[in-house]
Design an enzyme around this catalytic site. Structure first.
Site, PDB file in Angstrom:
ATOM      1  CG  ASP A  35      30.730 -55.808 -22.331  1.00  0.00           C
ATOM      2  OD1 ASP A  35      31.364 -56.603 -23.041  1.00  0.00           O
ATOM      3  OD2 ASP A  35      31.178 -54.701 -21.987  1.00  0.00           O
ATOM      4  CG  ASP A 221      31.644 -50.881 -21.209  1.00  0.00           C
ATOM      5  OD1 ASP A 221      32.716 -50.245 -21.170  1.00  0.00           O
ATOM      6  OD2 ASP A 221      31.529 -51.967 -21.810  1.00  0.00           O
TER       7      ASP A 221
END
Length: 280
Positions: A35, A221
């Site tokens: 990400d 996250d």
């Protein structure tokens, strides 16, 4: 071995340990997918100011020549992630792929171009109604609308009470999205309205199959990374080793499923550098 002072940490789970062992044993058969916000870049109050951690790109450039592929999988437009990440023209990242808008867009370093679908008409319609919705629910002050091309997002991080604004808007924005054929993707103090049918799990599975990888590392996250976690878990159930990393501990739903929790982007960059050194 080189001189990187950061030791390669051990995953907390047997599946994660198997994933790391497979990465080290057969790096040329591995995909490393990450990400962007909160993983390669710190979370900042203004998303337009997000930039990759200074050690992240050098670590990726050191790692990429050893693995089958490095991919950034993000909800951001692919071109924006490339600019904010500083990924273009980096030696070692000649074959980097950025899957933007949860895989709806794709940037390849080889060509330097973005492939993107036509915008969903519901995004423009929802965007036109957003100011009225924010005003109606008293959430205009401190909230911020982010244009994302294939999606539109409302951030509450700068509101006087970010969580209260987030909670107040979640229902109304879900209703607005549904009226226009969209879904709402919640994150850390952000609600994103986007077309259905694509998520990071779908994007990751398709890319891993395209590359023909045997092993996959995924680092994320936030809640939007849960589908990618599920994709890695599915691959593991099919006999493909995988390693799940959580950057930061603000999202318990992610941290609890991670094989290897790390404090944030700085620690992740150091991990990637140590992984590259171990493969060298």
């Amino acid at each position: 071995m080189g001189s990187n002072p950061y030791p390669l940490p051990k995953p907390a789970t047997p599946a994660g340990a198997d994933g790391l062992a497979a990465l080290l044993a057969r790096p040329g058969k591995a995909v490393v997918a990450l990400d962007f916000d909160g993983t390669l870049a710190e979370i900042v109050p203004d998303p337009e100011q997000a930039r990759a951690h200074p050690r992240a790109v050098p670590a990726l450039a050191a790692l990429a020549p050893h693995v089958a592929s490095v991919a950034v999988v993000t909800g951001r437009p692919a071109g924006v992630a490339v600019r904010y990440g500083g990924f273009a023209g980096v030696p070692g990242l000649d074959h980097l792929v950025v899957l933007g808008h949860y895989g709806a867009e794709r940037w390849d370093a080889v060509s330097g171009t973005v492939r993107t679908p036509a915008p969903h008409e519901g995004v423009a319609a929802a965007r036109a109604e957003l100011p009225g919705v924010l005003d109606e629910f008293g959430a205009w002050r401190g909230t911020w609308i982010e244009e994302k091309g294939q999606a539109v997002a409302v951030h509450t991080r700068r509101a006087s009470d970010p969580q209260a604004a987030f909670d107040a808007l979640r229902g109304p924005l879900t209703e607005l999205a549904a009226r226009h054929g969209l879904i709402v993707e919640p994150g850390r103090m952000v609600l994103e309205l986007r077309p259905p049918g694509m998520d990071k799990g779908v994007a990751l599975l398709e890319y891993v199959r395209e590359v023909g990888a045997e092993t996959v590392l995924y680092a994320g996250d936030d809640l939007g990374d849960l589908p990618a976690y599920a994709a890695v878990e599915k691959l593991r159930s099919d006999g493909h080793p995988g390693l799940l990393i959580c950057s930061g501990g603000d999202v318990p739903e992610l941290a609890e499923r991670a094989d290897l929790p790390l404090p944030g982007p700085a620690a992740l960059a150091d991990f990637l550098a140590a992984l590259a050194e171990a493969m060298a």
